[in-house]
Design a protein around this motif. Structure first.
Motif, mmCIF file in Angstrom:
data_model
loop_
_atom_site.group_PDB
_atom_site.id
_atom_site.type_symbol
_atom_site.label_atom_id
_atom_site.label_comp_id
_atom_site.label_asym_id
_atom_site.label_seq_id
_atom_site.Cartn_x
_atom_site.Cartn_y
_atom_site.Cartn_z
ATOM 1 N N GLY A 1 0.829 -1.200 0.000
ATOM 2 C CA GLY A 1 0.000 0.000 0.000
ATOM 3 C C GLY A 1 0.861 1.246 0.000
ATOM 4 O O GLY A 1 1.828 1.337 0.770
ATOM 5 N N MET A 2 0.543 2.235 -0.870
ATOM 6 C CA MET A 2 1.321 3.468 -0.971
ATOM 7 C C MET A 2 0.385 4.661 -0.801
ATOM 8 O O MET A 2 -0.687 4.706 -1.415
ATOM 9 C CB MET A 2 2.029 3.559 -2.317
ATOM 10 C CG MET A 2 3.030 2.437 -2.559
ATOM 11 S SD MET A 2 3.925 2.651 -4.102
ATOM 12 C CE MET A 2 4.873 1.146 -4.150
ATOM 13 N N VAL A 3 0.849 5.600 0.037
ATOM 14 C CA VAL A 3 0.061 6.813 0.306
ATOM 15 C C VAL A 3 0.988 8.012 0.229
ATOM 16 O O VAL A 3 2.081 7.996 0.806
ATOM 17 C CB VAL A 3 -0.605 6.746 1.696
ATOM 18 C CG1 VAL A 3 -1.374 8.039 1.977
ATOM 19 C CG2 VAL A 3 -1.539 5.544 1.805
ATOM 20 N N ILE A 4 0.551 9.071 -0.515
ATOM 21 C CA ILE A 4 1.305 10.332 -0.595
ATOM 22 C C ILE A 4 0.522 11.384 0.171
ATOM 23 O O ILE A 4 -0.688 11.559 -0.047
ATOM 24 C CB ILE A 4 1.520 10.768 -2.049
ATOM 25 C CG1 ILE A 4 2.385 9.731 -2.793
ATOM 26 C CG2 ILE A 4 2.173 12.142 -2.109
ATOM 27 C CD1 ILE A 4 2.585 10.043 -4.259
ATOM 28 N N THR A 5 1.227 12.092 1.103
ATOM 29 C CA THR A 5 0.589 13.174 1.877
ATOM 30 C C THR A 5 1.407 14.447 1.726
ATOM 31 O O THR A 5 2.567 14.426 1.270
ATOM 32 C CB THR A 5 0.517 12.795 3.365
ATOM 33 O OG1 THR A 5 1.845 12.815 3.913
ATOM 34 C CG2 THR A 5 -0.093 11.410 3.561
ATOM 35 N N ASP A 6 0.763 15.555 2.107
ATOM 36 C CA ASP A 6 1.498 16.819 2.135
ATOM 37 C C ASP A 6 2.257 16.916 3.441
ATOM 38 O O ASP A 6 2.295 15.949 4.216
ATOM 39 C CB ASP A 6 0.536 18.000 1.942
ATOM 40 C CG ASP A 6 -0.541 18.053 3.014
ATOM 41 O OD1 ASP A 6 -0.371 17.386 4.070
ATOM 42 O OD2 ASP A 6 -1.566 18.722 2.813
ATOM 43 N N ASP A 7 2.841 18.087 3.694
ATOM 44 C CA ASP A 7 3.683 18.213 4.886
ATOM 45 C C ASP A 7 2.872 18.252 6.175
ATOM 46 O O ASP A 7 3.433 18.214 7.267
ATOM 47 C CB ASP A 7 4.561 19.461 4.789
ATOM 48 C CG ASP A 7 3.739 20.728 4.574
ATOM 49 O OD1 ASP A 7 2.498 20.596 4.448
ATOM 50 O OD2 ASP A 7 4.328 21.808 4.518
ATOM 51 N N LYS A 8 1.532 18.292 6.086
ATOM 52 C CA LYS A 8 0.672 18.245 7.275
ATOM 53 C C LYS A 8 0.137 16.829 7.515
ATOM 54 O O LYS A 8 -0.509 16.599 8.529
ATOM 55 C CB LYS A 8 -0.495 19.213 7.124
ATOM 56 C CG LYS A 8 -0.068 20.674 7.048
ATOM 57 C CD LYS A 8 -1.285 21.555 6.885
ATOM 58 C CE LYS A 8 -0.874 23.031 6.778
ATOM 59 N NZ LYS A 8 -2.051 23.906 6.575
ATOM 60 N N GLY A 9 0.353 15.934 6.555
ATOM 61 C CA GLY A 9 -0.131 14.566 6.697
ATOM 62 C C GLY A 9 -1.457 14.315 6.018
ATOM 63 O O GLY A 9 -1.996 13.204 6.135
ATOM 64 N N ASP A 10 -1.977 15.304 5.276
ATOM 65 C CA ASP A 10 -3.232 15.082 4.568
ATOM 66 C C ASP A 10 -2.963 14.244 3.324
ATOM 67 O O ASP A 10 -2.007 14.497 2.580
ATOM 68 C CB ASP A 10 -3.880 16.417 4.184
ATOM 69 C CG ASP A 10 -4.298 17.216 5.413
ATOM 70 O OD1 ASP A 10 -4.512 16.570 6.470
ATOM 71 O OD2 ASP A 10 -4.391 18.457 5.331
ATOM 72 N N PRO A 62 -3.112 6.697 14.021
ATOM 73 C CA PRO A 62 -2.548 7.678 14.969
ATOM 74 C C PRO A 62 -1.171 7.221 15.449
ATOM 75 O O PRO A 62 -1.070 6.281 16.225
ATOM 76 C CB PRO A 62 -3.565 7.702 16.107
ATOM 77 C CG PRO A 62 -4.275 6.396 16.027
ATOM 78 C CD PRO A 62 -4.272 5.984 14.597
ATOM 79 N N SER A 63 -0.136 7.890 14.921
ATOM 80 C CA SER A 63 1.217 7.496 15.276
ATOM 81 C C SER A 63 2.057 8.730 15.543
ATOM 82 O O SER A 63 2.201 9.596 14.677
ATOM 83 C CB SER A 63 1.837 6.680 14.139
ATOM 84 O OG SER A 63 3.205 6.439 14.381
#
Length: 595
Positions: free
Chosen positions: A19-28, A57-58
């Motif tokens: 599984g791959m997830v891309i977020t911005d610098d806020k984690g969105d 939540p980590s």
């Protein structure tokens, strides 16, 4: 132009198992692939824009994003699943930062590792159990490689199990498919039973009885196993007994007995007694001698059970046929079984045809002494022989008819032997068609004087002495002594005393064994009896006798810890009389509390 430049990266993105997830610098979440969508069990449209921290939540993720640091091998739990997460910081100009989360699901891997660990522990437990067996076990896989070799097999071959495992048979022994029982069974699928004597590395001859068979999982052949039992000691004992039999008979033991002599010494006329108890018992034995029914003789050690058995044989129609006696406590079960029923070629107790005692006693009488010491498994086989009147030699499938009268003896109460699981109840009823109880010497003291006279005459001539009797004090002591070894003890005591006589004509105190002297000294010591009070004698004489009788019975039960047989011996009365008095005085509860 590079041929891969036109490859659509979006397709690569979606076919990845991770599984791959891309977020911005806020984690969105800005984007995620199909594997990540399945992991979070939602659609892409509902996940884009949500903070990754809402899903997982980590604090480690937050710190990594804040300091813009790469991290690998983060272990987290997501529901029932175990995940490994790698986090990469992607710099996108101008001054923009994105984060790539790669989730690897290791739930199934951990489950497989756990199952593998459990299987290894189970295998180790089974290996440990097989190492405790007294039979050697060796198994191979389809390629002939040794996959198990236990401790006992190592003892038989004088090899270390660890040095043998995981090696091919040909690397350990000079074997091939024609000479190896394991490889032969693996190739043919046949079960092989074989007995062999080989010399171990230390030069010791080892005789084994082995069974080799192929192993299957369903219809698939997965190897072969050989189980070997060390019978070296049994073979040596059997050979010794066989040689003794040959020396005794002067020739090889025949398949069926041809000797007409019964090899007995005693008859009812040679039994020395004067008591009514012995007279009644001998009359019972005489009457039972006429039939072919089995007989059980019960008596304490030294009462003369074999003497009665031989007399019964010599009074019976079988008196010109063999009389054979065997002590059942003298041999181990495996050897006794072969001795009783015989052996055939290939059986574990010998490689030749050999008649057992039942065959040798054909037409005559077989005395089984101390039947209560025979193993229960062998008792069951004996019961079947008595019922069917047929035997089957060890290693043979042929049934042989026999005509043998069995006389068994035992030195304890049959019901106590049954209760203590030393005698099968069904065997007792089969043997005890006629049951003869020989009273102990202490219950027939009138026999002691005639026995003393007989034993003095018997042994005086052989020892070269002229003794006519006992001194009065010794004679009285002999009359009052309990004689736990019965007639045999009395004879040995007199014989031992005669050995110390020089020119005397009477056996005196000085000629007695040390333990008898000590007992006589103890009896000679004066003791002051307790003076009863006048109140102790209230009531009539029968009441006083019953009161004394009750006290003595209670004391005897305490001394014997509730054992009725021992209590009756201490009191000097028959067991049946004591049982009657226990009911009369309602002392059953006292007996139960002492157990």
């Amino acid at each position: 132009m590079n041929v891969y430049s036109s490859l659509p990266l979006h397709d690569v993105w979606n076919v990845s198992f991770d599984g791959m997830v891309i977020t911005d610098d806020k984690g969105d979440i800005l984007s995620l692939n199909r594997s990540a969508t399945r992991l979070f069990s939602s659609s892409p449209s509902s996940l884009i824009g949500i903070s990754i921290f809402e899903l997982i939540p980590s604090e480690e993720f937050r710190k990594c994003i804040q300091i813009r640091k790469n991290m690998t091998g983060i272990t987290i739990s997501f529901g029932t699943q175990q995940l490994i997460v790698n986090l990469s910081c992607l710099g996108i100009p101008p001054n923009s930062v994105l984060f790539l989360f790669i989730f690897k699901n290791i739930t199934q891997t951990q489950q497989l590792q756990h199952q593998l660990q459990q299987m290894n522990e189970t295998k180790a437990m089974y290996d440990s159990i097989l190492d405790q067996l007294e039979e050697g076990v060796c198994s191979i896989d389809p390629q002939g490689k040794i996959i198990f070799y236990n401790r006992k097999m190592g003892e038989l071959d004088t090899l270390e199990p660890e040095a043998v495992r995981e090696k091919r048979l040909e690397d350990i022994w000079p074997l091939d498919e024609e000479t190896s029982t394991l490889l032969t069974s693996l190739r043919t699928g046949r079960v092989l039973n074989h007995r062999e004597t080989h010399f171990a590395n230390n030069g010791k001859a080892v005789t084994t009885l082995s069974r080799t068979m192929a192993l299957y999982l369903g219809n698939k052949k997965v190897g072969a196993v050989e189980i070997s039992k060390d019978i070296t000691e049994q073979k040596q004992l059997t050979d010794t007994i066989y040689q003794l039999q040959k020396q005794t008979s002067g020739a090889t033991v025949p398949l069926l007995p041809t000797v007409e002599k019964s090899n007995t010494r005693y008859q009812f006329e040679t039994i020395i007694y004067s008591s009514k108890e012995m007279g009644y018992m001998i009359e019972q034995a005489r009457r039972s001698a006429r039939s072919r029914s089995n007989i059980l003789i019960v008596g304490e050690t030294g009462t003369g059970k074999e003497l009665i058995a031989q007399s019964i044989h010599n009074e019976s129609p079988r008196k010109h046929k063999p009389f054979i006696a065997q002590n059942c406590a003298a041999l181990p079960e495996a050897l006794l079984e072969g001795l009783l029923f015989g052996t055939s070629v290939g059986s574990f107790t010998g490689a030749i045809d050999r008649a057992g005692l039942f065959e040798q006693a054909h037409g005559g009488t077989l005395l089984l002494d101390e039947i209560n010491s025979m193993n229960p498994n062998l008792q069951a086989k004996l019961l079947r022989v008595l019922q069917e009147r047929k035997i089957q030699r060890l290693g043979s499938s042929k049934l042989l008819d026999i005509d043998v009268r069995v006389v068994a003896t035992m030195n304890e109460d049959p019901h106590e032997a049954i209760a203590n699981e030393r005698l099968r109840e069904d065997l007792y009823y089969r043997l005890g068609v006629v049951t003869i109880f020989i009273p102990p010497l202490r219950m027939r003291r009138e026999d002691i004087p005639v026995l003393i006279e007989f034993f003095i005459q018997k042994h005086s001539n052989g020892l070269g002495v002229d003794v006519v009797g006992l001194d009065d004090d010794v004679f009285q002591f002999f009359l009052n002594y309990s004689w736990p070894g019965n007639v045999r003890q009395l004879e040995h005591t007199i014989e031992g005393s005669l050995n110390l006589v020089y020119d005397e004509t009477m056996i005196s105190y000085d000629h007695l064994p040390p333990d008898f002297k000590q007992k006589m000294n103890q009896l000679a010591e004066p003791s002051l009896p307790a003076q009863p009070s006048v109140h102790d004698y209230r009531g009539n004489l029968p009441e006083q006798i019953e009161r004394l009788e009750r006290v003595m019975i209670e004391q005897a039960l305490r001394d014997s810890r509730g054992n009725v047989t021992k209590a009756s011996e201490q009191l000097g009365i028959p067991r049946q009389n004591l049982n009657y008095k226990l009911k009369k005085y309602d002392l059953k509860n006292v007996r139960g509390m002492l157990r």
